[in-house]
Design an enzyme around this catalytic site. Structure first.
Site, short mmCIF file in Angstrom:
data_model
loop_
_atom_site.label_atom_id
_atom_site.label_comp_id
_atom_site.label_asym_id
_atom_site.label_seq_id
_atom_site.Cartn_x
_atom_site.Cartn_y
_atom_site.Cartn_z
N GLU A 33 1.30 -1.54 -0.42
CA GLU A 33 -0.06 -0.25 -0.10
C GLU A 33 0.80 1.54 0.16
O GLU A 33 2.02 1.07 0.93
CB GLU A 33 -0.50 -0.24 0.95
CG GLU A 33 -1.90 1.34 1.29
CD GLU A 33 -2.86 1.73 0.42
OE1 GLU A 33 -2.73 2.92 -0.17
OE2 GLU A 33 -3.35 0.51 0.00
N LYS A 34 1.01 2.58 -1.01
CA LYS A 34 1.48 3.54 -0.99
C LYS A 34 0.76 4.25 -0.04
O LYS A 34 1.55 5.38 0.11
CB LYS A 34 1.64 4.15 -2.40
CG LYS A 34 -0.04 4.37 -3.09
CD LYS A 34 0.03 5.15 -4.45
CE LYS A 34 -1.16 5.26 -5.29
NZ LYS A 34 -1.32 6.01 -6.39
N GLY A 39 -7.39 2.39 3.25
CA GLY A 39 -8.09 3.02 1.78
C GLY A 39 -8.57 3.87 2.04
O GLY A 39 -8.70 4.58 2.82
N GLY A 113 3.63 0.36 -5.03
CA GLY A 113 4.31 -0.94 -6.15
C GLY A 113 3.18 -1.11 -7.39
O GLY A 113 2.22 -0.60 -7.87
N GLY A 176 -25.96 11.27 -7.90
CA GLY A 176 -25.84 9.33 -7.56
C GLY A 176 -25.74 9.64 -5.82
O GLY A 176 -25.57 10.74 -5.29
N ASP A 301 -13.26 -2.24 -6.38
CA ASP A 301 -13.33 -1.02 -7.25
C ASP A 301 -13.00 -1.29 -9.07
O ASP A 301 -13.80 -0.54 -9.89
CB ASP A 301 -12.89 0.05 -6.33
CG ASP A 301 -14.15 0.34 -5.59
OD1 ASP A 301 -14.65 -0.33 -5.35
OD2 ASP A 301 -13.84 2.15 -4.81
N HIS A 434 -41.15 -4.76 18.99
CA HIS A 434 -41.62 -3.40 19.05
C HIS A 434 -41.48 -2.27 20.03
O HIS A 434 -41.28 -2.48 21.36
CB HIS A 434 -43.43 -3.25 19.61
CG HIS A 434 -44.15 -2.77 19.31
ND1 HIS A 434 -44.69 -1.87 18.27
CD2 HIS A 434 -44.89 -1.42 20.20
CE1 HIS A 434 -45.58 -0.85 18.77
NE2 HIS A 434 -45.90 -1.16 20.03
#
Length: 457
Positions: A33-34, A39, A113, A176, A301, A434
């Protein structure tokens, strides 16, 4: 011998979940991970935006307290305090996740990477080999051709999360999930908001009834929206921006938020050079998350489909189990829950009524809508909305659609009903506490099973 059994490029939701599950299954794991562990979701996505949305809910509660007999006033929004609260949530989760990684014995390789061989990743000049490589490099905020992000007047969600003030007025380009959530936050904070959306309705991927309900609520809140209205251009002015839309109308505001979706973060990472099959920057993978290269996998993604943290998270677990030989069941993309955390919230799982009609035939599908007006807890919360069920006639529920404050918390039961192919007759006898909003799901299934109680037939 390879350096790792599994080497993962990207430590977002998909990458870190894959790392945790793989090491749990006895595999040697490297995680590259850079940026920061966690993330987009943890640092510039899901978590900070939901913190802002909760602050917005608190602001609305103070502003509208008189209707509950509480004498309170909203003196203003202290963005320094809001950001401190937001960042505190992120840092606590980040610290916990970092400690978890260390305790599991995962080799964390912090640096830039790139895929440098069929089963090789180079991190800042150092090459590492693995039996399996998992591509999980995530996404970035997209823009439109010719629309430059200057980070000052024209911003993305990343800059919006760092604002030190409440803008007086904002144009939100995109209706969106991201656009509607920021529009909701800023309106609660007191800004004038205009949403510009090229598609015919807000949250266009949702059931049409959900879109109409959100539009009614936004209109009541004073959020202006222009659907079916493509963006043309923007100019910077002394006071902010002047946005021109199709037809020539010019909308002036302090800021333009570009919220037109997210693109796959794959450029320059060596995927093309190594022969990974791609389409418009996305990595193509089958239902088992396999790319066209042997023992090279892709999650999250960068894979075409819903760009949701929980999708990537589950895909990461799936790939770890697949590599370990457990043959897990493929993920049903329609069974992934979707939530827009605006005020009110919109949540869904499964097919819309239109999609169900297209898939099974209009005459083979029926739908029922249960209004939250009949739900005691929703009345207490003073929220409006509905539970809409879509089923195959004489068959299972194939879609659940929810609108109303806090309905995102109901999606857990809804996704179980869909993913377990529940019939209304299966759900109707289940006891719902309830008073809760969960009762609305029970009541809707009672009605669809042919025995409505708190529902007008």
């Amino acid at each position: 011998m390879s350096d790792f059994d599994v080497l993962i490029l990207g430590a977002g939701s998909g990458g870190y979940s894959c790392a945790l599950r793989a090491t749990q299954l006895g595999l040697r794991v490297g995680l590259v991970e850079k940026g920061n562990l966690g993330g987009t979701c943890l640092h510039i996505g899901c978590i900070p935006t939901k913190a802002l949305l909760h602050a917005a809910e608190v602001a609305d509660s103070a502003r509208e307290s008189a209707q509950f007999g509480v004498q309170a006033t909203l003196e203003g929004i202290d963005m320094t305090g809001v950001n401190s609260y937001k960042d505190g949530v992120v840092q606590r989760l980040f610290k916990g996740l970092t400690g978890l990684m260390k305790s599991r014995g995962i080799t964390y390789l912090q640096g830039t990477g790139r895929l440098s061989g069929p089963r090789e990743v180079t991190v800042d000049g150092q090459a590492y080999t693995a039996e399996h490589v998992v591509l999980a490099s995530g996404s970035y905020p997209k823009s439109l051709p010719g629309l430059d992000i200057d980070g000052r007047f024209v911003i993305t969600s990343e800059e919006a999360l760092r604002l030190d003030r409440v803008p007086a007025s904002v144009v939100v380009l995109g209706g969106g999930v991201i656009g509607c959530e920021f529009a909701s936050v800023w309106r609660s904070f007191g800004a004038e908001v205009t949403i510009v959306e090229a598609l015919p309705r807000l949250v266009a991927l949702e059931d049409e009834a959900s879109s109409k309900a959100l539009e009614r609520a936004f209109r009541k809140r004073g959020i202006v929206f222009k659907t079916g209205t493509p963006f043309q251009s923007v100019k910077t002015t002394d006071d902010g921006v002047a946005v021109t839309v199709e037809g020539g109308e010019v909308i002036e505001a302090e800021l333009l938020l570009v919220a037109v979706g997210r693109g796959p973060a794959t450029d320059g990472l060596g995927y093309d050079e190594q022969g990974v099959a791609m389409d418009r920057g996305f990595v193509l993978a089958d239902e088992r998350c396999r790319t066209n290269l042997e023992n090279v996998w892709a999650v999250g993604d960068i894979v075409p489909g819903l760009q949701l943290a929980h999708r990537g998270f589950q895909q990461g677990i799936f790939v770890a189990e697949e590599i370990a030989g457990l043959s897990p069941t493929p993920i049903d993309e329609s069974g992934i829950p979707r939530v827009t955390y605006s005020h009110p919230e919109v949540a869904s799982v499964g097919l819309t009524e239109t999609q169900a009609g297209e898939q099974y035939g209009v005459d083979a599908v029926e739908a029922l809508t249960y209004d939250l007006g009949g739900n005691g807890k929703s009345q207490i919360l003073k929220t409006q909305g509905f539970v809409k069920l879509v089923r195959r006639k004489e068959g299972p529920v194939v879609g659940v659609h929810l609108v109303g404050d806090r309905v995102g918390e109901l999606i857990g039961e809804a996704q179980l009903i869909y993913n377990w192919e529940g019939y209304p007759e299966d759900v109707a006898p289940l006891v719902h506490a309830h008073p809760t909003q969960n009762e609305a799901l029970g009541e809707a299934h009672l009605a669809l099973a042919g025995k409505p109680l708190h529902a007008h037939s």
